[in-house]
Design an enzyme around this catalytic site. Structure first.
Site, mmCIF file in Angstrom:
data_model
loop_
_atom_site.group_PDB
_atom_site.id
_atom_site.type_symbol
_atom_site.label_atom_id
_atom_site.label_comp_id
_atom_site.label_asym_id
_atom_site.label_seq_id
_atom_site.Cartn_x
_atom_site.Cartn_y
_atom_site.Cartn_z
ATOM 1 N N HIS A 46 0.856 -1.196 0.000
ATOM 2 C CA HIS A 46 0.000 0.000 0.000
ATOM 3 C C HIS A 46 0.885 1.237 0.000
ATOM 4 O O HIS A 46 2.091 1.132 0.249
ATOM 5 C CB HIS A 46 -0.884 0.002 1.258
ATOM 6 C CG HIS A 46 -0.069 0.064 2.511
ATOM 7 N ND1 HIS A 46 0.384 -1.058 3.164
ATOM 8 C CD2 HIS A 46 0.440 1.122 3.197
ATOM 9 C CE1 HIS A 46 1.121 -0.699 4.199
ATOM 10 N NE2 HIS A 46 1.178 0.618 4.247
ATOM 11 N N HIS A 133 6.213 6.686 -0.890
ATOM 12 C CA HIS A 133 6.964 5.474 -1.236
ATOM 13 C C HIS A 133 6.118 4.242 -0.963
ATOM 14 O O HIS A 133 5.225 4.265 -0.124
ATOM 15 C CB HIS A 133 8.266 5.398 -0.432
ATOM 16 C CG HIS A 133 8.045 5.289 1.051
ATOM 17 N ND1 HIS A 133 7.837 6.400 1.848
ATOM 18 C CD2 HIS A 133 7.959 4.223 1.873
ATOM 19 C CE1 HIS A 133 7.656 6.008 3.097
ATOM 20 N NE2 HIS A 133 7.719 4.688 3.148
HETATM 21 P P1 2AM Z 1 5.825 2.671 5.308
HETATM 22 O O1 2AM Z 1 6.077 1.213 5.440
HETATM 23 O O2 2AM Z 1 5.205 2.981 4.020
HETATM 24 O O3 2AM Z 1 6.991 3.505 5.628
HETATM 25 C C1 2AM Z 1 1.320 0.752 8.421
HETATM 26 O O4 2AM Z 1 2.019 0.338 9.550
HETATM 27 C C2 2AM Z 1 2.101 1.755 7.631
HETATM 28 O O5 2AM Z 1 2.262 2.943 8.382
HETATM 29 C C3 2AM Z 1 3.481 1.255 7.301
HETATM 30 O O6 2AM Z 1 3.475 0.779 5.987
HETATM 31 C C4 2AM Z 1 4.382 2.440 7.485
HETATM 32 O O7 2AM Z 1 4.681 3.040 6.277
HETATM 33 C C5 2AM Z 1 3.542 3.494 8.158
HETATM 34 N N1 2AM Z 1 4.174 3.997 9.368
HETATM 35 C C6 2AM Z 1 4.653 5.250 9.546
HETATM 36 N N2 2AM Z 1 5.127 5.400 10.776
HETATM 37 C C7 2AM Z 1 4.985 4.216 11.400
HETATM 38 C C8 2AM Z 1 5.323 3.748 12.701
HETATM 39 N N3 2AM Z 1 5.879 4.544 13.628
HETATM 40 N N4 2AM Z 1 5.041 2.456 12.991
HETATM 41 C C9 2AM Z 1 4.495 1.661 12.068
HETATM 42 N N5 2AM Z 1 4.130 2.050 10.836
HETATM 43 C C10 2AM Z 1 4.381 3.315 10.506
#
Ligand code: 2AM
Length: 200
Positions: A46, A133
């Site tokens: 996603h 991203h």
């Molecule tokens: P990313 O992988 O695209 O960087 C769901 O957990 C989504 O929220 C993850 O795909 C992650 O994005 C994003 N996210 C951003 N901050 C986070 C955090 N502190 N802990 C977990 N997920 C985070």
């Protein structure tokens, strides 16, 4: 009395064809990166717009209402994924991602609006600049990845017509993302037509 909380985030869903192509791109990377990468399962791919973390479940309807109001009227747009990257750096990568070549500006705009909607229910505002991203895999511990030797996928394009609020359920088997609400993006004319449509 403990309050029920939900771990939530806003994201764009990938249509199945784009998802399959992104998953294939991830597969093609396996030969070129260190072992021990935790690859995101295809069904979980996603594009995150705003991660909120744990919120009071009772606040979720208000969050959805605020987000809907902020998104009015953001029109549908096109996303094209292209290129590979690593965060925070290729020398010490924690996250391997596919880049967003088209749709960046729209995503950043929506992310700002969702950040404001989240702030209205008490979620801390994002301090880091938004960088669109698509996370393909995570490395722990961080490691060097020779991205320059890998072939970057191109031309994975799709239309975006809604923003989704997901609940993230964590378990030892990994995360499961459950859509809680789908917020449609609308052309101004459609939004006005809906606004002024007589109730029947
Ligand atoms: P990313 O992988 O695209 O960087 C769901 O957990 C989504 O929220 C993850 O795909 C992650 O994005 C994003 N996210 C951003 N901050 C986070 C955090 N502190 N802990 C977990 N997920 C985070």
């Amino acid at each position: 009395m403990s309050r029920e909380t939900l771990r939530v985030f806003f994201a764009l869903e990938l249509p199945s064809e784009a998802r399959e192509r992104a998953a294939k791109a991830a597969q093609a990377l396996r030969a070129g990166v260190p072992r021990g990468v935790r690859w995101v399962p295809p069904e979980n791919l996603h594009l995150t717009l705003k991660f909120l973390g744990d919120v009071d479940a009772a606040q979720v309807p208000r969050l959805i209402g605020r987000a809907e109001a902020k998104l009015w009227p953001v029109p549908p747009f096109e996303v094209e994924l292209a290129g590979l990257g690593a965060l925070p750096s290729v020398r010490s990568a924690r996250v391997l991602w596919l880049g967003v070549r088209k749709g960046n500006r729209e995503m950043a705009r929506i992310a700002r609006k969702l950040d404001a909607a989240a702030a209205s229910i008490g979620v801390e505002r994002e301090r880091r600049p938004f960088q669109a991203h698509l996370t393909l895999g995570r490395l722990r511990p961080p490691a060097r990845v020779a991205l320059e030797r890998l072939e970057a996928p191109r031309g994975i394009a799709f239309g975006v017509e809604e923003v989704i609020l997901y609940e993230s359920r964590l378990s030892p088997d990994g995360a499961r993302y459950i859509p809680l609400a789908r917020l449609p993006l609308m052309q101004v004319e459609d939004a006005e037509a809906r606004e002024f449509a007589p109730e029947i």
